[in-house]
Scaffold this motif. Structure first.
Motif, mmCIF file in Angstrom:
data_model
loop_
_atom_site.group_PDB
_atom_site.id
_atom_site.type_symbol
_atom_site.label_atom_id
_atom_site.label_comp_id
_atom_site.label_asym_id
_atom_site.label_seq_id
_atom_site.Cartn_x
_atom_site.Cartn_y
_atom_site.Cartn_z
ATOM 1 N N PRO A 325 25.284 63.603 27.413
ATOM 2 C CA PRO A 325 24.313 62.651 27.986
ATOM 3 C C PRO A 325 24.869 61.235 28.061
ATOM 4 O O PRO A 325 24.634 60.524 29.047
ATOM 5 C CB PRO A 325 23.131 62.747 27.022
ATOM 6 N N GLN A 329 25.250 58.947 31.389
ATOM 7 C CA GLN A 329 24.658 57.605 31.525
ATOM 8 C C GLN A 329 25.734 56.553 31.800
ATOM 9 O O GLN A 329 25.483 55.598 32.548
ATOM 10 C CB GLN A 329 23.888 57.255 30.254
ATOM 11 N N VAL A 358 31.876 79.094 28.629
ATOM 12 C CA VAL A 358 30.587 78.548 29.061
ATOM 13 C C VAL A 358 30.479 77.061 28.728
ATOM 14 O O VAL A 358 29.941 76.274 29.513
ATOM 15 C CB VAL A 358 29.442 79.359 28.413
ATOM 16 N N GLN A 359 30.979 76.667 27.567
ATOM 17 C CA GLN A 359 30.981 75.232 27.237
ATOM 18 C C GLN A 359 31.759 74.455 28.288
ATOM 19 O O GLN A 359 31.300 73.410 28.773
ATOM 20 C CB GLN A 359 31.601 74.994 25.851
ATOM 21 N N ASN A 362 29.724 74.269 31.491
ATOM 22 C CA ASN A 362 28.532 73.418 31.409
ATOM 23 C C ASN A 362 28.888 71.951 31.247
ATOM 24 O O ASN A 362 28.242 71.082 31.839
ATOM 25 C CB ASN A 362 27.613 73.900 30.282
ATOM 26 N N GLN A 365 30.232 70.660 34.712
ATOM 27 C CA GLN A 365 29.204 70.497 35.741
ATOM 28 C C GLN A 365 28.216 69.392 35.369
ATOM 29 O O GLN A 365 27.763 68.640 36.232
ATOM 30 C CB GLN A 365 28.468 71.820 36.016
ATOM 31 N N PHE A 366 27.901 69.277 34.083
ATOM 32 C CA PHE A 366 26.985 68.217 33.655
ATOM 33 C C PHE A 366 27.583 66.840 33.982
ATOM 34 O O PHE A 366 26.920 65.977 34.562
ATOM 35 C CB PHE A 366 26.698 68.345 32.156
ATOM 36 N N TRP A 369 27.470 66.139 37.791
ATOM 37 C CA TRP A 369 26.194 65.650 38.328
ATOM 38 C C TRP A 369 25.976 64.189 37.962
ATOM 39 O O TRP A 369 25.370 63.435 38.739
ATOM 40 C CB TRP A 369 25.034 66.539 37.880
ATOM 41 N N VAL A 403 32.036 75.471 42.227
ATOM 42 C CA VAL A 403 30.935 74.507 42.113
ATOM 43 C C VAL A 403 31.123 73.371 43.123
ATOM 44 O O VAL A 403 30.181 72.957 43.805
ATOM 45 C CB VAL A 403 30.833 73.959 40.676
ATOM 46 N N ALA B 361 26.876 80.387 33.695
ATOM 47 C CA ALA B 361 26.645 78.982 33.336
ATOM 48 C C ALA B 361 26.553 78.118 34.585
ATOM 49 O O ALA B 361 25.630 77.307 34.738
ATOM 50 C CB ALA B 361 27.769 78.478 32.425
ATOM 51 N N ASN B 362 27.503 78.302 35.491
ATOM 52 C CA ASN B 362 27.532 77.428 36.660
ATOM 53 C C ASN B 362 26.361 77.685 37.599
ATOM 54 O O ASN B 362 25.800 76.742 38.157
ATOM 55 C CB ASN B 362 28.873 77.579 37.397
ATOM 56 N N GLN B 365 23.148 76.194 35.920
ATOM 57 C CA GLN B 365 23.088 74.732 35.915
ATOM 58 C C GLN B 365 22.975 74.184 37.344
ATOM 59 O O GLN B 365 22.269 73.195 37.581
ATOM 60 C CB GLN B 365 24.291 74.118 35.191
ATOM 61 N N PHE B 366 23.628 74.815 38.290
ATOM 62 C CA PHE B 366 23.530 74.357 39.679
ATOM 63 C C PHE B 366 22.069 74.466 40.165
ATOM 64 O O PHE B 366 21.521 73.523 40.741
ATOM 65 C CB PHE B 366 24.450 75.199 40.568
ATOM 66 N N TRP B 369 19.877 71.731 38.552
ATOM 67 C CA TRP B 369 19.926 70.399 39.163
ATOM 68 C C TRP B 369 19.150 70.373 40.477
ATOM 69 O O TRP B 369 18.557 69.343 40.834
ATOM 70 C CB TRP B 369 21.377 69.931 39.336
ATOM 71 N N CYS B 399 23.099 78.983 25.009
ATOM 72 C CA CYS B 399 24.022 78.151 25.802
ATOM 73 C C CYS B 399 23.244 77.250 26.768
ATOM 74 O O CYS B 399 23.533 76.058 26.894
ATOM 75 C CB CYS B 399 24.988 79.024 26.600
ATOM 76 N N ASP B 400 22.279 77.823 27.464
ATOM 77 C CA ASP B 400 21.513 77.032 28.432
ATOM 78 C C ASP B 400 20.637 75.994 27.740
ATOM 79 O O ASP B 400 20.386 74.912 28.294
ATOM 80 C CB ASP B 400 20.642 77.954 29.296
ATOM 81 N N VAL B 403 22.246 72.709 27.547
ATOM 82 C CA VAL B 403 22.164 71.914 28.785
ATOM 83 C C VAL B 403 20.770 71.281 28.906
ATOM 84 O O VAL B 403 20.643 70.099 29.242
ATOM 85 C CB VAL B 403 22.474 72.794 30.008
ATOM 86 N N MET B 406 20.388 68.357 26.730
ATOM 87 C CA MET B 406 21.091 67.188 27.267
ATOM 88 C C MET B 406 20.276 66.564 28.396
ATOM 89 O O MET B 406 20.232 65.336 28.541
ATOM 90 C CB MET B 406 22.502 67.569 27.712
ATOM 91 N N VAL B 407 19.609 67.396 29.193
ATOM 92 C CA VAL B 407 18.713 66.853 30.226
ATOM 93 C C VAL B 407 17.566 66.089 29.564
ATOM 94 O O VAL B 407 17.187 64.990 30.001
ATOM 95 C CB VAL B 407 18.181 67.977 31.128
ATOM 96 N N GLU B 409 17.654 64.580 26.781
ATOM 97 C CA GLU B 409 18.202 63.301 26.317
ATOM 98 C C GLU B 409 18.229 62.278 27.457
ATOM 99 O O GLU B 409 17.956 61.096 27.257
ATOM 100 C CB GLU B 409 19.620 63.488 25.776
ATOM 101 N N LEU B 410 18.555 62.744 28.654
ATOM 102 C CA LEU B 410 18.565 61.821 29.797
ATOM 103 C C LEU B 410 17.157 61.330 30.112
ATOM 104 O O LEU B 410 16.983 60.209 30.591
ATOM 105 C CB LEU B 410 19.184 62.503 31.020
ATOM 106 N N TYR B 451 23.782 62.394 21.122
ATOM 107 C CA TYR B 451 23.231 63.749 21.025
ATOM 108 C C TYR B 451 24.174 64.636 20.208
ATOM 109 O O TYR B 451 25.391 64.614 20.413
ATOM 110 C CB TYR B 451 23.058 64.326 22.434
ATOM 111 N N GLN B 452 23.608 65.412 19.301
ATOM 112 C CA GLN B 452 24.397 66.348 18.489
ATOM 113 C C GLN B 452 24.204 67.751 19.024
ATOM 114 O O GLN B 452 23.110 68.300 18.924
ATOM 115 C CB GLN B 452 23.924 66.312 17.031
ATOM 116 N N HIS B 456 28.171 73.288 21.429
ATOM 117 C CA HIS B 456 29.448 72.773 21.925
ATOM 118 C C HIS B 456 30.307 72.311 20.743
ATOM 119 O O HIS B 456 29.805 71.730 19.793
ATOM 120 C CB HIS B 456 29.212 71.641 22.927
#
Lengths: 517, 517
Positions: A325, A329, A358-359, A362, A365-366, A369, A403, B361-362, B365-366, B369, B399-400, B403, B406-407, B409-410, B451-452, B456
């Motif tokens: 994150p 930002q 997967v990490q 992700n 791609q994170f 974006w 992607v 994963a891709n 996440q795609f 978004w 795993c998801d 993500v 993290m969203v 957190e944003l 973020y912890q 990951h």
């Protein structure tokens, strides 16, 4: 939606047999993209203005350490206060503001073929694969110090995917002696691709060698060469607030010849930069402005790309993290500052993962974006980058390119006119509980409507299991091997390449050019 | 940024020992999120208006097949033209427009505890894990038809992650008899979580059982229950243009009791929907409007969530694909139509991959978004969904969730005030080429700034290799096992749960309630 033919695709089609009738197929231009995504702000405009003002204050009051005497002389001549003992340069706000004003808002990059040219300005979108790694890895050969062969293979993969508009220095060919390495990488870029090439800034002798090799191979007169950027370098500051000798020299040399520097303070929040996004980006901004100012003092109007690459460390271990994150930002904040300046700019994706898992997917791609919504003009490390840049992976490059291709498809947009809504050709044609497989609209479009992946597999579980339950990572091995096995270089200037060989032979005999530091 | 304590975290902290001093740590509210992302348009506004008009024309001229006689009577009573032989209902534009006007623009969802309540309206953001799969998979037990144990374990995982604000029916507990299954799933939702529960619409007897179980367990009077939605169902139309018996019955029953329907035409471009985004979303919109109209004719003002889930098929094989450019664009178009109506709405992520790999994963996440930039209010299948919904994976859910965290957190944003820019506490404190590990600003924030991750891993390659080179997929196994091993249900109403047991025992003895179709 531009639908011109790409060499990559026409070649593949020829491979199927010159006599076969041309198949209707989807063909979208990935070579000149415009960013279609709305841009996101992380901070209010007045705080962005505060960050810009703080950066200017830093340059004036705190100063920047500039290790190259010539660079200090250029700053001093422009009126900056220079302390030769400490090598500190204190740059007044007026000097920086004049430099920002003279930096071009639009940069026309000239590749080796006109259909590979692109323009960098706010709103355009360019991708580069992961760059600068000492190691290469793939599932067949494992992780190893990168070699010349790895460099060549990555170059071919980069050329293959239209979505990489620029060549990056993906890995360091460590088996090539450092005084000859720039000949090896430049020859490869001139022979194997017609995309926009990259040269490292490792001292004036190497840089001028590279400029001469490029002009020779591509048959450019000195005037033509200097009139537009035909190549670029990446300039990392040594955060905090230090500009070392080869980086300062690169800024000066590239500016002098009208070639492009992409300026990139590479900072990690909590380590070489403040722990906050606002603090880290303020520092990055100050450093980028100092470097940008040096280019404009050298040659007003020289092509220079503003940039940042800021993520955070893991505070437990001090290890770098990417696709977080805070990284997202930081890209947004840098984008706001770039728009504050009105300049094209670079950002970066990337992953800290140690394998193409997967990490890795992700995180990359994170971060991607974040760059896209920040409006980044050039997105570096957008494919293949593992271990925070210590390794580039063949499989990850293939996975991430999928992607990026999908992002490029989004750049092309979609239509909702009468034909696409299709009241008569689809909606009214099919009865309740029917299907659209054979509707008029489907029949007209089934071969062209959807993006065709090179990696993603839509087989059902049973079929996939019968085929050996191969995951995307292992399928990617097949993809890159296939690309390399079928690689054909683009048409090039044969006389230029011959002259390039002569040049390299002579310079090699003369002892080459060791990197400077 | 809201920083209230989450039960999940306070529990974990208690586990370290009640006498340990409370550690300062990062604590962000993931339970009530606002979408911070700018919203993207794929079509110009006049084309969106054309799509809406075309959908209204479809409902009036082409009609919808409605299999439930009661639903046809409700439509007829409102003035729709009904052909009983063909079961076709032709709904006039005025009827639909009145229904859209009476549908609530804001829906206050009441969970089992006040800190779990949330509001659905344009701008709010709610996540659900993958739902409705017949199979479960994990790396230890493999892929299998899902059981009651799988259902319970997924429920615990969903409860664990604050970023899932709603409970979804992740997998079908196939070893529980169908006439008793809704007792099993409702008991589990009442005992193991205080989040907003889900009930399937499989006929009035099951639905009224579920409503009574919920009211009993949570001690709600009939008036309190009906005053706000305390649970929800998902209504899929049978595209194209068909509303089947249990779905129509669900719309009526949930509306009658003031409970929430989420309407979801689940359409695949090129198969059960037109091949174009514009055509498919026009069809989806028409179907959603028909279903929404039924809720409002049943009970004006009943809580109903507009929605779509539209992706494309692979035209070579007919197989469903997810996380594609067309899926992304379909979400954007649906978002524009939802804003045209002014209603909260659902969309979906998801993956077609057969294992929890890079493709999975891709794609997820795609698609995610796409939903985020479309302004989706509820994002379903946002974690864990494989094989286009045939399987939910324990590892993929973990795993998801990373993500999604993290969203979230944003959503909390970042600050760039004087303290964050930190001229005195960071920027001026550190000399050129120094580091910020010990700056005043870092010391004040090192434990709370970033973020912890739960999954990951930022270890360097050597350390990671020494630890066994465990990829994210296999690390995720450890994460979900740890969550399950340490799971504690939230405090619940003990009397209510006892009464629920009594009810279930009685209804089981009476023969339960078979699903209707």
């Amino acid at each position: 939606m531009v639908t011109s033919q790409t060499p990559e695709r026409s070649k593949r089609r020829r491979g199927r047999g010159a006599d076969a009738p041309p198949k209707p197929s989807r063909d979208v231009n990935y070579r000149q993209l415009k960013n279609p995504f709305p841009q996101m702000e992380v901070f209010p405009a007045d705080h962005i203005a505060d960050m810009h003002d703080t950066a200017l204050r830093m340059l004036q009051e705190l100063g920047v350490r500039v290790l190259l005497p010539e660079a200090r002389r250029i700053f001093a001549k422009a009126g900056a206060k220079v302390d030769e003992d400490s090598e500190m340069v204190f740059i007044g706000r007026d000097i920086v503001e004049a430099a920002v004003a003279s930096a071009p808002k639009s940069i026309a990059c000239q590749a080796g073929a006109r259909h590979r040219d692109f323009t960098l300005e706010l709103g355009s979108l360019v991708f580069q694969p992961g760059a600068g790694a000492p190691n290469a890895t793939d599932l067949e050969r494992g992780r190893r110090p990168a070699t010349g062969q790895d460099y060549l293979e990555f170059l071919k993969l980069t050329h293959h995917f239209d979505v990489f508009q620029m060549i990056s220095p993906q890995v360091e060919p460590q088996d090539v002696p450092t005084h000859l390495r720039h000949y090896f990488t430049t020859r490869a870029q001139m022979e194997l691709t017609d995309k926009f090439p990259f040269f490292f800034s490792r001292g004036t002798p190497q840089i001028t060698d590279c400029f001469e090799m490029l002009s020779t191979a591509r048959g450019l007169s000195d005037d033509v060469f200097r009139a537009n950027p035909h190549c670029y370098t990446i300039i990392n500051t040594n955060s905090p607030r230090t500009l070392d000798i080869p980086m300062a020299q690169g800024l000066i040399d590239f500016a002098r010849y009208g070639q492009m520097s992409i300026i990139t303070p590479f900072t990690l929040m909590g380590a070489m930069a403040p722990i906050t996004v606002a603090g880290a980006i303020t520092l990055s901004h100050a450093e980028a402005l100092a470097a940008l100012t040096l280019t404009q003092l050298t040659n007003p109007g020289a092509p220079v790309c503003y940039g940042t690459f800021t993520s955070n460390v893991d505070m437990k271990s001090g290890a770098p993290a990417f696709g977080t994150p805070s990284h997202f930002q930081a890209s947004l904040a840098a984008g706001q500052l770039a728009r504050h300046l009105g300049l094209p700019w670079r950002s970066a994706a990337g992953s800290a993962s140690n394998s193409n898992d997967v990490q890795a997917a992700n995180e990359n791609q994170f971060g991607l974006w974040g760059c896209l919504m920040a409006g980044a003009t050039v997105i570096i490390h957008s494919a293949g980058w593992l271990e925070g840049g210590l390794t580039v992976s063949f499989e990850k490059l293939v996975c991430d390119a999928e992607v990026l291709n999908m992002v490029a498809e989004l750049c092309a947009g979609a239509q909702a006119g009468r034909d696409e809504i299709g009241f008569d050709t689809a909606l009214a044609e099919v009865e309740p509980s029917g299907h659209f497989f054979a509707s008029s609209q489907t029949m007209a479009r089934y071969n062209t409507e959807f993006y065709q992946p090179h990696l993603h597999d839509y087989a059902n579980f049973g079929t996939w299991a019968e085929r050996g339950s191969v995951d995307a990572n292992h399928r990617a091995t097949g993809v890159w091997k296939d690309i390399l096995a079928n690689f054909e270089p683009p048409d090039q200037n044969g006389d230029g390449l011959a002259a390039l060989e002569t040049f390299i032979a002579r310079r090699t005999q003369e002892g080459g050019a060791p990197p400077e530091s």
